[in-house]
Design a protein around this motif. Sequence first.
Motif, PDB file in Angstrom:
ATOM      1  N   ASP A  12      -3.273  10.139   0.218  1.00 41.09           N
ATOM      2  CA  ASP A  12      -2.414   9.060  -0.285  1.00 41.09           C
ATOM      3  C   ASP A  12      -3.009   7.693   0.041  1.00 41.09           C
ATOM      4  OD1 ASP A  12      -0.620  10.907  -1.275  1.00 41.09           O
ATOM      5  OD2 ASP A  12       0.823  10.659   0.365  1.00 41.09           O
ATOM      6  N   PHE A  13      -3.486   7.531   1.268  1.00 41.69           N
ATOM      7  CA  PHE A  13      -4.095   6.269   1.680  1.00 41.69           C
ATOM      8  C   PHE A  13      -5.324   5.975   0.828  1.00 41.69           C
ATOM      9  CE2 PHE A  13      -7.485   4.315   4.270  1.00 41.69           C
ATOM     10  CZ  PHE A  13      -6.954   3.040   4.391  1.00 41.69           C
ATOM     11  N   THR A  14      -6.165   6.975   0.636  1.00 39.44           N
ATOM     12  CA  THR A  14      -7.382   6.793  -0.156  1.00 39.44           C
ATOM     13  C   THR A  14      -7.041   6.419  -1.591  1.00 39.44           C
ATOM     14  OG1 THR A  14      -8.575   8.354   1.244  1.00 39.44           O
ATOM     15  CG2 THR A  14      -9.515   7.905  -0.918  1.00 39.44           C
ATOM     16  N   GLU A  15      -6.032   7.076  -2.143  1.00 42.90           N
ATOM     17  CA  GLU A  15      -5.615   6.783  -3.515  1.00 42.90           C
ATOM     18  C   GLU A  15      -5.140   5.328  -3.641  1.00 42.90           C
ATOM     19  OE1 GLU A  15      -2.831   8.820  -6.939  1.00 42.90           O
ATOM     20  OE2 GLU A  15      -2.260   9.081  -4.844  1.00 42.90           O
ATOM     21  N   LYS A  16      -4.330   4.880  -2.694  1.00 39.80           N
ATOM     22  CA  LYS A  16      -3.825   3.508  -2.721  1.00 39.80           C
ATOM     23  C   LYS A  16      -4.965   2.507  -2.527  1.00 39.80           C
ATOM     24  CE  LYS A  16       0.734   4.732  -0.975  1.00 39.80           C
ATOM     25  NZ  LYS A  16       1.618   4.717   0.203  1.00 39.80           N
ATOM     26  N   LEU A  17      -5.891   2.828  -1.630  1.00 39.16           N
ATOM     27  CA  LEU A  17      -7.015   1.934  -1.371  1.00 39.16           C
ATOM     28  C   LEU A  17      -7.922   1.823  -2.593  1.00 39.16           C
ATOM     29  CD1 LEU A  17      -8.370   0.173   0.779  1.00 39.16           C
ATOM     30  CD2 LEU A  17      -9.631   2.199   1.518  1.00 39.16           C
ATOM     31  N   VAL A  18      -8.224   2.943  -3.223  1.00 42.45           N
ATOM     32  CA  VAL A  18      -9.063   2.927  -4.425  1.00 42.45           C
ATOM     33  C   VAL A  18      -8.366   2.160  -5.542  1.00 42.45           C
ATOM     34  CG1 VAL A  18     -10.022   4.391  -6.258  1.00 42.45           C
ATOM     35  CG2 VAL A  18     -10.385   4.995  -3.864  1.00 42.45           C
ATOM     36  N   ALA A  19      -7.057   2.359  -5.704  1.00 42.14           N
ATOM     37  CA  ALA A  19      -6.306   1.637  -6.733  1.00 42.14           C
ATOM     38  C   ALA A  19      -6.365   0.126  -6.489  1.00 42.14           C
ATOM     39  CB  ALA A  19      -4.861   2.118  -6.777  1.00 42.14           C
ATOM     40  N   ALA A  20      -6.216  -0.274  -5.234  1.00 38.31           N
ATOM     41  CA  ALA A  20      -6.285  -1.705  -4.897  1.00 38.31           C
ATOM     42  C   ALA A  20      -7.677  -2.260  -5.178  1.00 38.31           C
ATOM     43  CB  ALA A  20      -5.917  -1.917  -3.431  1.00 38.31           C
ATOM     44  N   GLN A  21      -8.708  -1.489  -4.843  1.00 35.77           N
ATOM     45  CA  GLN A  21     -10.077  -1.939  -5.092  1.00 35.77           C
ATOM     46  C   GLN A  21     -10.371  -2.030  -6.588  1.00 35.77           C
ATOM     47  OE1 GLN A  21     -12.131   1.008  -2.743  1.00 35.77           O
ATOM     48  NE2 GLN A  21     -12.313  -0.368  -0.996  1.00 35.77           N
ATOM     49  N   LEU A  22      -9.894  -1.055  -7.342  1.00 39.30           N
ATOM     50  CA  LEU A  22     -10.103  -1.101  -8.795  1.00 39.30           C
ATOM     51  C   LEU A  22      -9.378  -2.289  -9.418  1.00 39.30           C
ATOM     52  CD1 LEU A  22      -9.846   2.693  -9.742  1.00 39.30           C
ATOM     53  CD2 LEU A  22     -11.891   1.246  -9.808  1.00 39.30           C
ATOM     54  N   GLU A  23      -8.163  -2.522  -8.954  1.00 39.79           N
ATOM     55  CA  GLU A  23      -7.386  -3.667  -9.461  1.00 39.79           C
ATOM     56  C   GLU A  23      -8.100  -4.980  -9.153  1.00 39.79           C
ATOM     57  OE1 GLU A  23      -3.245  -5.936  -8.347  1.00 39.79           O
ATOM     58  OE2 GLU A  23      -3.283  -3.761  -8.126  1.00 39.79           O
ATOM     59  N   ALA A  24      -8.590  -5.111  -7.936  1.00 38.72           N
ATOM     60  CA  ALA A  24      -9.301  -6.327  -7.549  1.00 38.72           C
ATOM     61  C   ALA A  24     -10.593  -6.477  -8.345  1.00 38.72           C
ATOM     62  CB  ALA A  24      -9.601  -6.297  -6.052  1.00 38.72           C
ATOM     63  N   SER A  25     -11.327  -5.392  -8.490  1.00 42.02           N
ATOM     64  CA  SER A  25     -12.586  -5.443  -9.250  1.00 42.02           C
ATOM     65  C   SER A  25     -12.332  -5.869 -10.690  1.00 42.02           C
ATOM     66  CB  SER A  25     -13.278  -4.083  -9.236  1.00 42.02           C
ATOM     67  OG  SER A  25     -13.672  -3.749  -7.937  1.00 42.02           O
ATOM     68  N   ARG A  26     -11.268  -5.327 -11.261  1.00 42.55           N
ATOM     69  CA  ARG A  26     -10.914  -5.675 -12.640  1.00 42.55           C
ATOM     70  C   ARG A  26     -10.570  -7.161 -12.742  1.00 42.55           C
ATOM     71  NH1 ARG A  26     -11.376  -3.484 -17.701  1.00 42.55           N
ATOM     72  NH2 ARG A  26      -9.951  -4.600 -19.039  1.00 42.55           N
ATOM     73  N   ALA A  27      -9.801  -7.660 -11.792  1.00 43.94           N
ATOM     74  CA  ALA A  27      -9.417  -9.079 -11.815  1.00 43.94           C
ATOM     75  C   ALA A  27     -10.648  -9.975 -11.658  1.00 43.94           C
ATOM     76  CB  ALA A  27      -8.413  -9.364 -10.707  1.00 43.94           C
ATOM     77  N   ASP A  59      -5.939  -9.872  -1.687  1.00 44.29           N
ATOM     78  CA  ASP A  59      -6.507  -8.518  -1.689  1.00 44.29           C
ATOM     79  C   ASP A  59      -6.786  -8.042  -0.266  1.00 44.29           C
ATOM     80  OD1 ASP A  59      -6.362  -8.388  -4.442  1.00 44.29           O
ATOM     81  OD2 ASP A  59      -8.432  -9.024  -4.753  1.00 44.29           O
ATOM     82  N   ALA A  60      -7.290  -8.927   0.564  1.00 42.22           N
ATOM     83  CA  ALA A  60      -7.555  -8.565   1.964  1.00 42.22           C
ATOM     84  C   ALA A  60      -6.253  -8.242   2.692  1.00 42.22           C
ATOM     85  CB  ALA A  60      -8.296  -9.696   2.673  1.00 42.22           C
ATOM     86  N   ASP A  61      -5.219  -9.027   2.442  1.00 42.35           N
ATOM     87  CA  ASP A  61      -3.906  -8.764   3.048  1.00 42.35           C
ATOM     88  C   ASP A  61      -3.358  -7.406   2.606  1.00 42.35           C
ATOM     89  OD1 ASP A  61      -3.990 -11.216   4.326  1.00 42.35           O
ATOM     90  OD2 ASP A  61      -2.647 -12.223   2.898  1.00 42.35           O
ATOM     91  N   LYS A  62      -3.562  -7.070   1.333  1.00 40.87           N
ATOM     92  CA  LYS A  62      -3.088  -5.784   0.814  1.00 40.87           C
ATOM     93  C   LYS A  62      -3.797  -4.624   1.514  1.00 40.87           C
ATOM     94  CE  LYS A  62      -2.353  -5.411  -3.615  1.00 40.87           C
ATOM     95  NZ  LYS A  62      -2.578  -5.281  -5.072  1.00 40.87           N
ATOM     96  N   VAL A  63      -5.113  -4.748   1.702  1.00 44.07           N
ATOM     97  CA  VAL A  63      -5.873  -3.687   2.371  1.00 44.07           C
ATOM     98  C   VAL A  63      -5.447  -3.562   3.835  1.00 44.07           C
ATOM     99  CG1 VAL A  63      -8.184  -3.011   3.156  1.00 44.07           C
ATOM    100  CG2 VAL A  63      -7.847  -3.775   0.806  1.00 44.07           C
ATOM    101  N   VAL A  64      -5.236  -4.682   4.496  1.00 43.52           N
ATOM    102  CA  VAL A  64      -4.785  -4.653   5.892  1.00 43.52           C
ATOM    103  C   VAL A  64      -3.412  -3.978   5.990  1.00 43.52           C
ATOM    104  CG1 VAL A  64      -4.004  -6.109   7.813  1.00 43.52           C
ATOM    105  CG2 VAL A  64      -6.171  -6.603   6.677  1.00 43.52           C
ATOM    106  N   ALA A  65      -2.519  -4.290   5.066  1.00 46.67           N
ATOM    107  CA  ALA A  65      -1.183  -3.672   5.073  1.00 46.67           C
ATOM    108  C   ALA A  65      -1.290  -2.163   4.847  1.00 46.67           C
ATOM    109  CB  ALA A  65      -0.296  -4.309   4.005  1.00 46.67           C
ATOM    110  N   LEU A  66      -2.165  -1.747   3.937  1.00 49.91           N
ATOM    111  CA  LEU A  66      -2.365  -0.308   3.707  1.00 49.91           C
ATOM    112  C   LEU A  66      -2.885   0.371   4.972  1.00 49.91           C
ATOM    113  CD1 LEU A  66      -4.019  -0.267   0.148  1.00 49.91           C
ATOM    114  CD2 LEU A  66      -1.794   0.678   0.783  1.00 49.91           C
ATOM    115  N   GLN A  67      -3.839  -0.273   5.635  1.00 47.60           N
ATOM    116  CA  GLN A  67      -4.405   0.305   6.853  1.00 47.60           C
ATOM    117  C   GLN A  67      -3.360   0.387   7.966  1.00 47.60           C
ATOM    118  OE1 GLN A  67      -7.771  -2.314   7.319  1.00 47.60           O
ATOM    119  NE2 GLN A  67      -9.155  -0.873   6.323  1.00 47.60           N
ATOM    120  N   GLN A  68      -2.561  -0.650   8.116  1.00 46.99           N
ATOM    121  CA  GLN A  68      -1.523  -0.640   9.143  1.00 46.99           C
ATOM    122  C   GLN A  68      -0.505   0.461   8.876  1.00 46.99           C
ATOM    123  OE1 GLN A  68      -0.132  -4.708   8.954  1.00 46.99           O
ATOM    124  NE2 GLN A  68      -1.431  -5.343  10.664  1.00 46.99           N
ATOM    125  N   ASP A  69      -0.130   0.631   7.618  1.00 45.83           N
ATOM    126  CA  ASP A  69       0.811   1.692   7.267  1.00 45.83           C
ATOM    127  C   ASP A  69       0.201   3.061   7.572  1.00 45.83           C
ATOM    128  OD1 ASP A  69       3.292   2.665   6.032  1.00 45.83           O
ATOM    129  OD2 ASP A  69       1.953   3.401   4.434  1.00 45.83           O
TER     130      ASP A  69
END
Length: 143
Positions: free
Chosen positions: A34-49, A91-101
């Motif tokens: 689940d964590f990996t899926e959320k992290l990859v989704a966030a990275q793809l979203e950021a890359s697209r933007a 984007d960095a805040d989102k990744v930190v929040a995912l890691q903390q969760d």
Amino acid sequence: MTNVFAFDAKSFDTAQVDALFFAPARAFAALSVDFTEKLVAAQLEASRAYADTTLAQLRSLVEVKDAEGLKRYLEGQSQVAQDLTERVKGDADKVVALQQDFVEQSQKLTEGSVKQAQESAKQATETAVKAVKAAAPKAATKG
């Protein structure tokens, strides 16, 4: 002579092994996926933007036809830089929040597994003590 400590496959409790070892491993694996899926989704979203922003800037640059157009393009670059800076921070805040969760959920899983292992060890000890107490009189009369 009967060995009171012999392994009896019929009484082997696979549910207990599953609860102690396999269930926590599956839960952690599911959490990791689940964590990996959320992290990859966030990275793809950021890359697209970032790609969309870069392409928009390239299109704007290609449309420059004179000195006035170049001036407007260059003036707009500070706003683009500011927007990108805010995007990178978000984007960095989102990744930190995912890691903390992930860390919090991992700790909860670990605490639950340790608690369950302690309870199982306590029950196994109590069962073993009862078995030894029950076998001791029989062994004493045979000896």
